[in-house]
Design a protein around this motif. Sequence first.
Motif, PDB file in Angstrom:
ATOM      1  N   LEU A  33      45.081  43.562  39.273  1.00 39.39           N
ATOM      2  CA  LEU A  33      45.322  43.554  40.726  1.00 39.39           C
ATOM      3  C   LEU A  33      44.194  42.806  41.429  1.00 39.39           C
ATOM      4  CD1 LEU A  33      46.396  44.659  43.521  1.00 39.39           C
ATOM      5  CD2 LEU A  33      45.168  46.754  43.012  1.00 39.39           C
ATOM      6  N   SER A  34      44.567  41.783  42.193  1.00 38.34           N
ATOM      7  CA  SER A  34      43.562  40.969  42.887  1.00 38.34           C
ATOM      8  C   SER A  34      43.440  41.358  44.361  1.00 38.34           C
ATOM      9  CB  SER A  34      43.965  39.493  42.780  1.00 38.34           C
ATOM     10  OG  SER A  34      43.071  38.671  43.496  1.00 38.34           O
ATOM     11  N   THR A  35      42.203  41.427  44.852  1.00 39.81           N
ATOM     12  CA  THR A  35      41.943  41.570  46.295  1.00 39.81           C
ATOM     13  C   THR A  35      40.750  40.673  46.627  1.00 39.81           C
ATOM     14  OG1 THR A  35      40.359  43.404  46.019  1.00 39.81           O
ATOM     15  CG2 THR A  35      42.671  44.012  46.356  1.00 39.81           C
ATOM     16  N   VAL A  36      40.584  40.349  47.910  1.00 41.86           N
ATOM     17  CA  VAL A  36      39.379  39.604  48.291  1.00 41.86           C
ATOM     18  C   VAL A  36      38.224  40.590  48.463  1.00 41.86           C
ATOM     19  CG1 VAL A  36      38.298  38.076  49.980  1.00 41.86           C
ATOM     20  CG2 VAL A  36      40.695  37.730  49.355  1.00 41.86           C
ATOM     21  N   LEU A  37      38.471  41.653  49.241  1.00 39.40           N
ATOM     22  CA  LEU A  37      37.398  42.597  49.534  1.00 39.40           C
ATOM     23  C   LEU A  37      37.485  43.846  48.669  1.00 39.40           C
ATOM     24  CD1 LEU A  37      37.415  42.233  53.430  1.00 39.40           C
ATOM     25  CD2 LEU A  37      35.940  41.067  51.777  1.00 39.40           C
ATOM     26  N   MET A  66      41.677  46.894  39.268  1.00 40.49           N
ATOM     27  CA  MET A  66      41.466  46.036  40.440  1.00 40.49           C
ATOM     28  C   MET A  66      40.330  45.043  40.206  1.00 40.49           C
ATOM     29  SD  MET A  66      41.287  47.231  44.384  1.00 40.49           S
ATOM     30  CE  MET A  66      39.552  47.378  44.789  1.00 40.49           C
ATOM     31  N   TYR A  67      40.568  43.793  40.636  1.00 38.41           N
ATOM     32  CA  TYR A  67      39.558  42.729  40.565  1.00 38.41           C
ATOM     33  C   TYR A  67      39.260  42.235  41.973  1.00 38.41           C
ATOM     34  CZ  TYR A  67      40.360  42.558  35.520  1.00 38.41           C
ATOM     35  OH  TYR A  67      40.446  42.873  34.186  1.00 38.41           O
ATOM     36  N   PRO A  68      38.274  42.823  42.657  1.00 38.45           N
ATOM     37  CA  PRO A  68      37.929  42.341  44.002  1.00 38.45           C
ATOM     38  C   PRO A  68      37.150  41.032  43.939  1.00 38.45           C
ATOM     39  CG  PRO A  68      36.602  44.269  43.423  1.00 38.45           C
ATOM     40  CD  PRO A  68      37.490  43.981  42.244  1.00 38.45           C
ATOM     41  N   GLY A  69      36.914  40.446  45.109  1.00 40.19           N
ATOM     42  CA  GLY A  69      36.176  39.181  45.153  1.00 40.19           C
ATOM     43  C   GLY A  69      37.047  38.023  44.665  1.00 40.19           C
ATOM     44  N   THR A  70      38.368  38.226  44.647  1.00 42.13           N
ATOM     45  CA  THR A  70      39.313  37.242  44.088  1.00 42.13           C
ATOM     46  C   THR A  70      38.735  36.647  42.798  1.00 42.13           C
ATOM     47  OG1 THR A  70      39.134  36.415  46.386  1.00 42.13           O
ATOM     48  CG2 THR A  70      41.117  35.842  45.205  1.00 42.13           C
ATOM     49  N   SER A  71      38.153  37.531  41.970  1.00 39.72           N
ATOM     50  CA  SER A  71      37.406  37.040  40.803  1.00 39.72           C
ATOM     51  C   SER A  71      38.316  36.402  39.752  1.00 39.72           C
ATOM     52  CB  SER A  71      36.583  38.172  40.195  1.00 39.72           C
ATOM     53  OG  SER A  71      37.422  39.214  39.777  1.00 39.72           O
ATOM     54  N   LEU A  72      39.607  36.727  39.776  1.00 42.34           N
ATOM     55  CA  LEU A  72      40.517  36.131  38.789  1.00 42.34           C
ATOM     56  C   LEU A  72      40.771  34.644  39.074  1.00 42.34           C
ATOM     57  CD1 LEU A  72      42.988  39.151  38.506  1.00 42.34           C
ATOM     58  CD2 LEU A  72      41.279  38.470  36.822  1.00 42.34           C
ATOM     59  N   VAL A  73      40.409  34.198  40.287  1.00 43.72           N
ATOM     60  CA  VAL A  73      40.484  32.757  40.604  1.00 43.72           C
ATOM     61  C   VAL A  73      39.102  32.266  41.060  1.00 43.72           C
ATOM     62  CG1 VAL A  73      42.949  32.463  41.081  1.00 43.72           C
ATOM     63  CG2 VAL A  73      41.489  33.386  42.872  1.00 43.72           C
ATOM     64  N   ALA A  74      38.073  32.852  40.448  1.00 42.02           N
ATOM     65  CA  ALA A  74      36.676  32.459  40.712  1.00 42.02           C
ATOM     66  C   ALA A  74      36.338  32.432  42.206  1.00 42.02           C
ATOM     67  CB  ALA A  74      36.399  31.096  40.064  1.00 42.02           C
ATOM     68  N   GLY A  75      36.904  33.401  42.944  1.00 39.34           N
ATOM     69  CA  GLY A  75      36.565  33.529  44.362  1.00 39.34           C
ATOM     70  C   GLY A  75      37.301  32.583  45.293  1.00 39.34           C
ATOM     71  N   ARG A  85      51.876  33.755  41.189  1.00 43.44           N
ATOM     72  CA  ARG A  85      53.147  33.169  40.782  1.00 43.44           C
ATOM     73  C   ARG A  85      53.118  32.802  39.297  1.00 43.44           C
ATOM     74  NH1 ARG A  85      54.849  28.914  44.904  1.00 43.44           N
ATOM     75  NH2 ARG A  85      53.084  27.831  43.987  1.00 43.44           N
ATOM     76  N   GLN A  86      51.988  32.305  38.837  1.00 42.48           N
ATOM     77  CA  GLN A  86      51.885  31.856  37.446  1.00 42.48           C
ATOM     78  C   GLN A  86      51.608  32.991  36.468  1.00 42.48           C
ATOM     79  OE1 GLN A  86      48.824  28.927  37.912  1.00 42.48           O
ATOM     80  NE2 GLN A  86      50.269  27.293  38.415  1.00 42.48           N
ATOM     81  N   GLY A  87      51.244  34.165  36.978  1.00 44.65           N
ATOM     82  CA  GLY A  87      51.013  35.299  36.098  1.00 44.65           C
ATOM     83  C   GLY A  87      49.566  35.483  35.655  1.00 44.65           C
ATOM     84  N   VAL A  88      48.667  34.708  36.200  1.00 47.39           N
ATOM     85  CA  VAL A  88      47.230  34.919  35.936  1.00 47.39           C
ATOM     86  C   VAL A  88      46.817  36.236  36.610  1.00 47.39           C
ATOM     87  CG1 VAL A  88      44.912  33.993  36.366  1.00 47.39           C
ATOM     88  CG2 VAL A  88      46.797  32.434  35.826  1.00 47.39           C
ATOM     89  N   ILE A  89      47.497  36.521  37.718  1.00 52.81           N
ATOM     90  CA  ILE A  89      47.323  37.773  38.453  1.00 52.81           C
ATOM     91  C   ILE A  89      48.663  38.504  38.406  1.00 52.81           C
ATOM     92  CG2 ILE A  89      47.033  38.700  40.802  1.00 52.81           C
ATOM     93  CD1 ILE A  89      45.136  36.276  41.329  1.00 52.81           C
ATOM     94  N   MET A 195      35.641  27.314  54.246  1.00 50.95           N
ATOM     95  CA  MET A 195      35.024  27.751  52.979  1.00 50.95           C
ATOM     96  C   MET A 195      35.487  29.144  52.607  1.00 50.95           C
ATOM     97  SD  MET A 195      31.054  28.392  54.136  1.00 50.95           S
ATOM     98  CE  MET A 195      30.872  27.007  55.224  1.00 50.95           C
ATOM     99  N   SER A 196      35.290  29.495  51.346  1.00 50.16           N
ATOM    100  CA  SER A 196      35.722  30.812  50.878  1.00 50.16           C
ATOM    101  C   SER A 196      34.790  31.880  51.432  1.00 50.16           C
ATOM    102  CB  SER A 196      35.693  30.855  49.349  1.00 50.16           C
ATOM    103  OG  SER A 196      34.340  30.875  48.915  1.00 50.16           O
ATOM    104  N   TRP A 197      35.222  33.115  51.326  1.00 51.20           N
ATOM    105  CA  TRP A 197      34.413  34.243  51.793  1.00 51.20           C
ATOM    106  C   TRP A 197      33.114  34.338  50.976  1.00 51.20           C
ATOM    107  CZ3 TRP A 197      33.041  36.937  55.577  1.00 51.20           C
ATOM    108  CH2 TRP A 197      32.490  38.205  55.448  1.00 51.20           C
TER     109      TRP A 197
END
Length: 342
Positions: A33-37, A66-75, A85-89, A195-197
């Motif tokens: 599960l991806s979140t930013v915060l 849960m993977y905060p910091g959108t870490s699954l897409v390196a932030g 959509r691609q299933g990485v998340i 820029m990213s968070w």
Amino acid sequence: MQKSLFALAAAAALTLSITPAVAEQKYQPEYRLSTVLGTAFPWGKGGERWAELVKEKTQGRINIKMYPGTSLVAGDQTREFTAIRQGVIDLAVGSSINWSPQVKELNLFSLPFLVPDYRATDALTQGETGKMIFKAIEKNGVVPLAWGENGFREISNSKHEIKTPADMKGMKFRVVGSPLFNDTFTALGANPTQMSWADAQPALASGAVDGQENPISVFLGAKISTVGQKYLTQWGYMNDPLIFVVNRRVWESWSKADQDAVREAAIQAGKEEIALARKGLTATDNSLWKEVEAQNVKVTRPNAVELEQFKKLTQPVREKWAKTIGTDLVKKAEAEIAASHK
Ligand code: X2X
């Protein structure tokens, strides 16, 4: 004999042909599960609660990490939707802003000064507008389940008070994912940088940018006043909804009963998260605003005439982006907002 051999072969063929489908039905030991915060914020608490409720309601069949910091897409939060959509998340609680580069309709919520208050927010997400937005997400290959909220985004800076657009002239602002924000801040005479968070906080600390915009719960949770952001203007120019979603293939691999459980959990977690996101920011309880002021931050509240100047300068941005979003959707939203104020 021949007949039974044939039957055996047919049965074997049948088994072979259904094997891949059966394999797909297999549950993963863990879903991402991806979140930013993270959990210092209502957003992350919402994600954590969803995971907890899913575990409970599926008797542990669906186990979410849960993977905060959108870490699954390196932030890189603007790549989050594509990764879902691609299933990485597998699942996400994501912001309408961060997904709007892929789902154009989501730019609706970023139209400056479209949504005036919580009532209008709820009218959209719970009404026809919300259904149209969910359809757009589905069309983009992702399963939407429930709404949450990041919150009304207020503008802060390190230089001086902002009462009117003239005060923003030439000031450098960090802005979020969609190009719409570049247009809004340029229209106001400022100098926006996307820029990213993850990059925003060091940029504020070093003075590479003068200001940023985020909900008060984020301003406090990320301790933004400690990086020199001493002026904050409550202009409420947009409210940023969150959406609870699941990758389509993952969704289809679950039983109907488990799908229902995950949806119910998302709706409940979303409701709780929205309440949390609004806590301390209402007329009856403004404790978060008091907390901001206690950090020696000067809070500015433009009057109606001053606010009108911001609205007037950003009106062309609304008109330009309405075409990208779809005029039917924008008209529907405007009608639902107007009806919520009757
Ligand atoms: O990047 C931001 O400003 C944040 C955390 O609010 C979002 O992800 C939209």
